[in-house]
Design a protein around this motif. Structure first.
Motif, short mmCIF file in Angstrom:
data_model
loop_
_atom_site.label_atom_id
_atom_site.label_comp_id
_atom_site.label_asym_id
_atom_site.label_seq_id
_atom_site.Cartn_x
_atom_site.Cartn_y
_atom_site.Cartn_z
N SER A 183 31.86 -12.54 11.91
CA SER A 183 30.72 -13.35 12.34
C SER A 183 29.41 -12.58 12.22
O SER A 183 28.47 -12.81 12.98
N ASP A 206 32.47 -17.47 13.88
CA ASP A 206 32.25 -18.04 15.21
C ASP A 206 30.98 -18.89 15.17
O ASP A 206 29.88 -18.37 15.01
N GLU A 207 31.12 -20.20 15.33
CA GLU A 207 29.99 -21.12 15.22
C GLU A 207 28.98 -20.95 16.34
O GLU A 207 27.88 -21.48 16.27
N ARG A 208 29.33 -20.21 17.38
CA ARG A 208 28.37 -19.98 18.46
C ARG A 208 27.39 -18.85 18.13
O ARG A 208 26.44 -18.61 18.89
N GLY A 265 35.93 -21.78 12.05
CA GLY A 265 35.69 -21.23 13.38
C GLY A 265 36.26 -19.84 13.54
O GLY A 265 36.86 -19.27 12.62
N ARG A 266 36.09 -19.31 14.71
CA ARG A 266 36.56 -17.95 15.00
C ARG A 266 38.06 -17.84 14.79
O ARG A 266 38.82 -18.71 15.22
N ALA A 278 39.41 -21.54 15.24
CA ALA A 278 39.11 -22.37 16.40
C ALA A 278 38.95 -23.83 16.04
O ALA A 278 39.22 -24.72 16.86
N THR A 279 38.55 -24.13 14.80
CA THR A 279 38.31 -25.52 14.41
C THR A 279 39.09 -25.94 13.18
O THR A 279 38.92 -27.06 12.70
#
Length: 362
Positions: A183, A206-208, A265-266, A278-279
């Protein structure tokens, strides 16, 4: 003394030994030289700048040339450009030669200690011994590649490469999906590099993670406001250190424009020859690049300067062991501590602290 591989003699004695001849070590040597203090730099590499020269082909500095200089010698060429990794290596070599530092190459330190009542003693794998009143460790926080423990769960058919060993797409199998895990900015650049080949690229990102612009206005703002210099020991710097590291917004937008780049995602774990994110998940992969960072490696230092997690105990670079200091660590003092443009500020403070308040560095 000219830049050279250390001669075959057993012992060297100097006032200050600088371990690591990268950007932090060179900045330290500059201020030691200005103070009239004898020093020797030693490095495991065969050439100054080798850490930059051996990174992936598409790597560029994340800061413009005008914000990336070491003390006493600005970058040559256009100041607004973002230098390539080969330009960075050439600049460090030019810097070392310009100031004629005493640098011994091919000297990997195997042991650093301090016999009771004696000087520091460094012994290298080549059999050379260095004795010094003071030591500045400038090997940085990027000595050992870091990968998650579950990497071992991937099937042997998946070729795994850490970003430190990745150079260009042709290193990987010629066909089949690939993944990049990470990330940070390196993950985005490597994923874009692979996506240009047209093959499916799965990005475990990680999209965050926040994103920031990377342009002249942003760097001018960071410099004029002092945000990059805010100490982690203050309220603002402490808050900044606790925030996730943002990536370059332009690199993220570029990667998202590739139709063959798929964000999952992560990364959560392995599933045979694929990854769980994660996604989303990946199909069976041909290869995977770990852009998951590094950890320091201080197993060779036998001094009471580390905490329970193996991190150096220091205050703004000065160790709890008198006469010992560290430079080049992420957030050694501020956000700029691990960047080329921040090496000089930390080095000036650390060298002044090591030499004592009565020392004047002109």
């Amino acid at each position: 003394m000219p830049l050279t591989t250390a001669p075959a003699q057993p012992d060297y004695r100097t006032d200050t030994l600088v371990i690591g001849a990268g950007q932090a070590g060179l900045a330290a040597a500059y201020y030691l030289q200005r103070a009239g203090v004898a020093c020797i730099l030693i490095d495991a590499a065969a050439a100054v700048g080798q850490q930059w020269a051996t990174r992936y082909d598409s790597l560029r500095l994340f800061s413009p040339a005008w914000a990336s200089g070491l003390p006493g010698l600005p970058w040559p060429g256009p100041r607004l450009r973002y230098p390539t990794k080969d330009e960075a290596a050439a600049y460090l070599r030019h810097y070392a030669a310009h100031f004629d530092f005493a640098i011994h190459l091919n000297q990997a330190v195997a042991h650093l200690g301090r016999p009771a009542g004696a000087d520091f003693e460094a012994r290298t794998a080549a059999g050379t011994r260095y004795l010094a009143r003071r030591v500045i460790v400038c090997t940085g926080g990027y000595a050992a590649p870091r990968v998650p423990a579950w990497a071992a769960e991937l099937l042997p058919s998946v070729v795994q490469v850490h970003s430190s060993a990745y150079r260009r797409p042709v290193q990987l199998p010629a066909s089949g999906p690939v993944a990049v895990v990470g990330s940070g900015n390196s993950a985005l650049q490597i994923a874009s590099d692979l996506a240009t080949t047209g093959r499916p690229v799965y990005v475990a990102f990680d999209e965050r993670t926040g994103a920031m612009p990377n342009n002249t206005l942003m760097w001018a703002t960071l410099e004029t406001t002092g945000l990059m210099r805010a100490s982690r020991h203050g309220l603002l710097g402490g808050w900044m250190q606790r925030q996730p590291e943002p990536v370059v917004a332009g690199d993220l937008r570029r990667l998202r424009r590739f139709p063959n780049a798929h964000f999952i995602g992560r990364a959560r774990g392995a599933d045979g020859a694929g990854l769980r994110g994660a996604t989303g998940t990946t199909p069976a992969l041909a290869a995977l690049v770990w852009a998951t960072g590094f950890r320091p490696d201080y197993a060779w230092i036998e001094l009471p300067t580390f905490d329970a997690d193996g991190q150096p105990r220091h205050h703004r670079g000065l160790s709890v062991v008198p006469g010992l200091a560290f430079l080049g660590l992420p957030w050694l003092d501020s956000r700029s501590s691990a960047l080329m443009g921040g090496a000089g500020r930390d080095a000036h403070r650390v060298v002044t602290g090591l030499l004592g308040a009565k020392t004047t560095i002109v």
